[in-house]
Design a protein around this motif. Structure first.
Motif, PDB file in Angstrom:
ATOM      1  N   MET A   1      26.985  34.788  74.976  1.00  0.00           N
ATOM      2  CA  MET A   1      27.109  33.988  73.761  1.00  0.00           C
ATOM      3  C   MET A   1      28.463  34.248  73.110  1.00  0.00           C
ATOM      4  SD  MET A   1      24.491  32.155  72.901  1.00  0.00           S
ATOM      5  CE  MET A   1      25.260  30.638  72.504  1.00  0.00           C
ATOM      6  N   ARG A   2      28.712  35.529  72.936  1.00  0.00           N
ATOM      7  CA  ARG A   2      29.926  35.945  72.240  1.00  0.00           C
ATOM      8  C   ARG A   2      31.179  35.584  73.036  1.00  0.00           C
ATOM      9  NH1 ARG A   2      28.685  40.302  67.969  1.00  0.00           N
ATOM     10  NH2 ARG A   2      27.356  38.582  67.499  1.00  0.00           N
ATOM     11  N   SER A   3      31.090  35.721  74.373  1.00  0.00           N
ATOM     12  CA  SER A   3      32.259  35.480  75.203  1.00  0.00           C
ATOM     13  C   SER A   3      32.695  34.018  75.128  1.00  0.00           C
ATOM     14  CB  SER A   3      31.959  35.852  76.642  1.00  0.00           C
ATOM     15  OG  SER A   3      30.850  35.108  77.071  1.00  0.00           O
ATOM     16  N   PHE A   4      31.735  33.090  74.807  1.00  0.00           N
ATOM     17  CA  PHE A   4      32.115  31.694  74.664  1.00  0.00           C
ATOM     18  C   PHE A   4      32.733  31.426  73.308  1.00  0.00           C
ATOM     19  CE2 PHE A   4      28.837  31.010  77.971  1.00  0.00           C
ATOM     20  CZ  PHE A   4      29.676  30.416  78.886  1.00  0.00           C
ATOM     21  N   SER A   5      32.184  32.071  72.299  1.00  0.00           N
ATOM     22  CA  SER A   5      32.563  31.711  70.941  1.00  0.00           C
ATOM     23  C   SER A   5      33.945  32.235  70.572  1.00  0.00           C
ATOM     24  CB  SER A   5      31.530  32.251  69.967  1.00  0.00           C
ATOM     25  OG  SER A   5      31.535  33.646  70.044  1.00  0.00           O
ATOM     26  N   SER A  12      40.108  27.134  67.039  1.00  0.00           N
ATOM     27  CA  SER A  12      39.978  26.597  65.673  1.00  0.00           C
ATOM     28  C   SER A  12      41.083  27.137  64.787  1.00  0.00           C
ATOM     29  CB  SER A  12      38.635  26.981  65.072  1.00  0.00           C
ATOM     30  OG  SER A  12      37.609  26.561  65.898  1.00  0.00           O
ATOM     31  N   LEU A  13      41.304  28.451  64.919  1.00  0.00           N
ATOM     32  CA  LEU A  13      42.321  29.094  64.081  1.00  0.00           C
ATOM     33  C   LEU A  13      43.701  28.519  64.397  1.00  0.00           C
ATOM     34  CD1 LEU A  13      42.413  31.385  61.997  1.00  0.00           C
ATOM     35  CD2 LEU A  13      43.213  32.855  63.833  1.00  0.00           C
ATOM     36  N   LEU A  14      43.984  28.365  65.709  1.00  0.00           N
ATOM     37  CA  LEU A  14      45.272  27.820  66.127  1.00  0.00           C
ATOM     38  C   LEU A  14      45.465  26.421  65.570  1.00  0.00           C
ATOM     39  CD1 LEU A  14      45.952  28.851  69.789  1.00  0.00           C
ATOM     40  CD2 LEU A  14      47.624  28.646  67.954  1.00  0.00           C
ATOM     41  N   LEU A  15      44.394  25.602  65.687  1.00  0.00           N
ATOM     42  CA  LEU A  15      44.468  24.226  65.184  1.00  0.00           C
ATOM     43  C   LEU A  15      44.737  24.217  63.691  1.00  0.00           C
ATOM     44  CD1 LEU A  15      41.665  22.344  67.121  1.00  0.00           C
ATOM     45  CD2 LEU A  15      44.124  22.045  67.278  1.00  0.00           C
ATOM     46  N   ALA A  16      44.062  25.121  62.989  1.00  0.00           N
ATOM     47  CA  ALA A  16      44.249  25.182  61.537  1.00  0.00           C
ATOM     48  C   ALA A  16      45.696  25.532  61.207  1.00  0.00           C
ATOM     49  CB  ALA A  16      43.309  26.223  60.940  1.00  0.00           C
ATOM     50  N   ILE A  17      46.239  26.517  61.937  1.00  0.00           N
ATOM     51  CA  ILE A  17      47.629  26.933  61.684  1.00  0.00           C
ATOM     52  C   ILE A  17      48.581  25.784  62.002  1.00  0.00           C
ATOM     53  CG2 ILE A  17      49.462  28.482  62.461  1.00  0.00           C
ATOM     54  CD1 ILE A  17      47.304  30.594  62.876  1.00  0.00           C
ATOM     55  N   LEU A  18      48.305  25.089  63.132  1.00  0.00           N
ATOM     56  CA  LEU A  18      49.140  23.968  63.552  1.00  0.00           C
ATOM     57  C   LEU A  18      49.123  22.866  62.487  1.00  0.00           C
ATOM     58  CD1 LEU A  18      50.717  23.303  66.176  1.00  0.00           C
ATOM     59  CD2 LEU A  18      48.827  21.791  66.756  1.00  0.00           C
ATOM     60  N   ALA A  19      47.919  22.547  62.014  1.00  0.00           N
ATOM     61  CA  ALA A  19      47.769  21.499  61.005  1.00  0.00           C
ATOM     62  C   ALA A  19      48.549  21.863  59.751  1.00  0.00           C
ATOM     63  CB  ALA A  19      46.290  21.308  60.676  1.00  0.00           C
ATOM     64  N   ALA A  20      48.423  23.141  59.349  1.00  0.00           N
ATOM     65  CA  ALA A  20      49.139  23.585  58.147  1.00  0.00           C
ATOM     66  C   ALA A  20      50.648  23.460  58.369  1.00  0.00           C
ATOM     67  CB  ALA A  20      48.768  25.018  57.833  1.00  0.00           C
ATOM     68  N   ALA A  21      51.120  23.838  59.588  1.00  0.00           N
ATOM     69  CA  ALA A  21      52.553  23.779  59.884  1.00  0.00           C
ATOM     70  C   ALA A  21      53.027  22.324  59.823  1.00  0.00           C
ATOM     71  CB  ALA A  21      52.823  24.375  61.253  1.00  0.00           C
ATOM     72  N   TYR A 200      33.570  24.230  62.508  1.00  0.00           N
ATOM     73  CA  TYR A 200      33.386  25.665  62.231  1.00  0.00           C
ATOM     74  C   TYR A 200      31.968  25.927  61.723  1.00  0.00           C
ATOM     75  CZ  TYR A 200      34.004  30.108  59.883  1.00  0.00           C
ATOM     76  OH  TYR A 200      33.860  31.393  59.458  1.00  0.00           O
ATOM     77  N   LEU A 201      31.540  25.070  60.781  1.00  0.00           N
ATOM     78  CA  LEU A 201      30.191  25.237  60.231  1.00  0.00           C
ATOM     79  C   LEU A 201      29.144  25.094  61.319  1.00  0.00           C
ATOM     80  CD1 LEU A 201      30.084  23.381  56.816  1.00  0.00           C
ATOM     81  CD2 LEU A 201      30.093  25.814  57.276  1.00  0.00           C
ATOM     82  N   ARG A 202      29.345  24.070  62.177  1.00  0.00           N
ATOM     83  CA  ARG A 202      28.368  23.820  63.228  1.00  0.00           C
ATOM     84  C   ARG A 202      28.287  25.029  64.171  1.00  0.00           C
ATOM     85  NH1 ARG A 202      28.522  18.663  67.028  1.00  0.00           N
ATOM     86  NH2 ARG A 202      29.635  20.210  68.229  1.00  0.00           N
ATOM     87  N   GLN A 203      29.486  25.536  64.477  1.00  0.00           N
ATOM     88  CA  GLN A 203      29.542  26.686  65.373  1.00  0.00           C
ATOM     89  C   GLN A 203      28.865  27.900  64.751  1.00  0.00           C
ATOM     90  OE1 GLN A 203      33.506  27.184  66.612  1.00  0.00           O
ATOM     91  NE2 GLN A 203      33.081  29.122  67.607  1.00  0.00           N
ATOM     92  N   GLY A 204      29.153  28.085  63.428  1.00  0.00           N
ATOM     93  CA  GLY A 204      28.525  29.200  62.710  1.00  0.00           C
ATOM     94  C   GLY A 204      27.013  29.077  62.761  1.00  0.00           C
ATOM     95  N   THR A 205      26.514  27.853  62.534  1.00  0.00           N
ATOM     96  CA  THR A 205      25.065  27.641  62.560  1.00  0.00           C
ATOM     97  C   THR A 205      24.520  27.957  63.952  1.00  0.00           C
ATOM     98  OG1 THR A 205      25.572  25.801  61.112  1.00  0.00           O
ATOM     99  CG2 THR A 205      23.296  26.013  61.828  1.00  0.00           C
ATOM    100  N   ALA A 206      25.255  27.489  64.970  1.00  0.00           N
ATOM    101  CA  ALA A 206      24.793  27.733  66.345  1.00  0.00           C
ATOM    102  C   ALA A 206      24.741  29.230  66.631  1.00  0.00           C
ATOM    103  CB  ALA A 206      25.732  27.046  67.332  1.00  0.00           C
ATOM    104  N   LEU A 207      25.799  29.927  66.184  1.00  0.00           N
ATOM    105  CA  LEU A 207      25.853  31.383  66.404  1.00  0.00           C
ATOM    106  C   LEU A 207      24.679  32.079  65.724  1.00  0.00           C
ATOM    107  CD1 LEU A 207      29.534  32.555  66.043  1.00  0.00           C
ATOM    108  CD2 LEU A 207      27.988  32.945  67.938  1.00  0.00           C
TER     109      LEU A 207
END
Ligand SMILES: Nc1ncnc2c1ncn2[C@@H]1O[C@H](COP(=O)(O)OP(=O)(O)O)[C@@H](O)[C@H]1O
Ligand SMILES: [Mg+2]
Length: 449
Positions: A1-5, A12-21, A200-207
């Motif tokens: 489970m963890r190895s996928f997430s 997600s983090l990279l995308l967020a940083i890219l979007a901010a840039a 992110y929320l969906r993933q959090g819920t799934a986790l």
């Protein structure tokens, strides 16, 4: 489970940083372009102002010079002179503003020359008027030269004004474009941000769900194990109870057999010996002595049988009751061991098997005291309290540490089991050097014993 997430999280983090840039990039570019465009607009508007001023001053100078020429009144020279001075100043300003564009600079140079010419023409006619050369200044006034210069000035000024208007339009368009890009960029990045947040929320819920499921599985496994342990413990406890019962029954059976069969045999033998003895009278002293010895042997046998039976199954318990049996037990122990035993025994209501349990408890405790405690004093208490019967045996011997008790010993464990099987509770308190106290509480019997 963890190895996928983990990689998903990283993406997600990279995308967020890219979007901010991207957002910052769009904003910065837009800001720089807009600032440049606004500077251009400001320049253009200053240029227009300066050109209008130039035209104004030129007209003022012309009006002033004409007034002077026509009236000869020197008061007209004042506005004329100040207009001329202003024209030179304004031209200098304009030159400063037009260094960037070569075309416009050329037009400005032309304008400058025409202005100079116009100034020279006015200056000539004014000078001639001052000198009183009527014909000459009238001639200058009559020619189209002044008008031509003025037209040229107007034309070039208009050209420059139009050019700066064009530049203003371009800059305004640029500002508008920058604003539009910013708007689109911000909207797009905001949408992307919302999307990322949703993911992110969906993933959090799934986790969380997966974690809960795992927790549930673990809980189920734990429950299963606990149930198995409980079941096995119960089976073992039942077995132990059964074994103890069987043991007591066997002992009872053996005691009865010994009493009924061996007792009858020994009694019969004793009677026979007595009959023989009376038949023999005093005739054979040697046989009489033998018979006397036989009687003594038989008596010892009967005593031994009684002791064994008593040990197997305390007959005193059914004959005399618990309190008296315990008194006897304590007295015999004191006599055997030389340890002082104090008893404080209340009459209690217990069923037959609980009475035996208490008897065995006291018996085993006293045996332990004799074997290990090296005590000088033992106290045995039996009392009623809150619907329970409390029994405790306390010695002032050397005590022991619970952790030192070997698992291979069964005295204390057997007592505990026995008391618990009777619905009671047993506690063992012991501190090395400070003696031992065994206490049990048992439920009182509902019917009188
Ligand atoms: N009254 C006591 N004073 C000191 N030590 C005791 C006493 N009762 C029990 N013990 C200690 O506890 C151990 C366990 O006792 P028990 O379960 O009756 O087993 P066993 O009598 O077979 O050794 C004993 O070996 C002894 O070391
Ligand atoms: Mg023991």
């Amino acid at each position: 489970m963890r190895s996928f997430s983990m990689p998903k999280m990283a993406i997600s983090l990279l995308l967020a940083i890219l979007a901010a840039a991207i957002l910052i990039g769009i904003n910065e570019t837009g800001y720089n372009r807009s600032t440049a465009a606004l500077n251009d607009i400001a320049d253009a508007s200053r240029t227009r102002g300066a050109l209008n001023l130039l035209l104004q001053h030129a007209l003022d100078a012309e009006t002033g010079s004409r007034g002077y020429l026509l009236t000869g009144d020197p008061r007209y020279l004042e506005p004329y002179n100040s207009a001329v001075a202003n024209i030179t100043q304004t031209l200098d300003n304009l030159r400063l503003l037009h260094t960037a564009n070569a075309d416009e600079y050329a037009t400005l140079s032309q304008l400058g020359r025409n202005v100079q010419r116009k100034l020279a023409e006015m200056e000539l006619s004014v000078r001639m008027r001052k000198q009183g050369n009527e014909e000459a200044w009238k001639f200058v006034l009559m020619t189209d030269m002044g008008k031509e210069h003025m037209d040229a000035i107007r034309e070039q000024a208009t050209k420059l004004i139009n050019a700066s208007s064009d530049r203003m339009d371009v800059s305004q368009a640029q500002v508008r474009r920058a604003l539009l890009y910013s708007r689109i960029g911000i909207a797009a990045v905001a949408m992307a941000g919302l999307l990322a947040f949703y993911l992110y929320l969906r993933q959090g819920t799934a986790l969380k769900l997966a974690g809960e499921q795992q927790q549930q599985i673990l809980q189920q496994e734990r429950d299963l194990l606990e149930r198995q342990v409980r079941e096995r413990t119960a089976t073992l406890a039942e077995l132990a109870t059964h074994l103890q019962q069987v043991r007591e029954e066997e002992r009872g059976h053996l005691a009865r057999e010994l009493h009924d069969e061996l007792g009858a045999l020994l009694t019969a033998a004793k009677l026979d010996v007595a009959r023989l003895k009376s038949k023999l009278g005093t005739q054979a002293p040697e046989f009489a002595q033998r018979l006397q010895h036989l009687t003594e042997t038989l008596n010892s046998g009967i005593a031994l049988k009684r002791r064994i039976i008593e040990d197997l199954r305390p007959s005193s318990l059914s004959n005399l009751g618990l309190t008296a049996s315990l008194e006897i037990l304590a007295r015999e122990f004191a006599e055997r061991s030389g340890i002082d035993v104090a008893t404080n025994l209340e009459a209690v209501e217990l069923d037959e098997s609980s009475q035996l349990t208490v008897y065995r408890l006291v018996q085993e405790s006293l045996t332990n005291v004799g074997k290990y405690a090296q005590a000088a004093q033992v106290d045995i208490n039996v009392r009623n309290r809150d619907g329970l019967v409390e029994v405790d045996i306390k010695d002032n011997g050397r005590g022991f540490a619970m952790s030192d008790v070997r698992t291979s010993t069964h005295g204390l464990a057997g007592m505990k089991h026995r008391v618990e099987a009777a619905g009671g509770k047993l506690t063992v308190e012991s501190v090395p050097g400070e003696g031992t106290r065994i206490s049990a509480s048992l439920p009182r019997s509902t019917q009188p014993a």
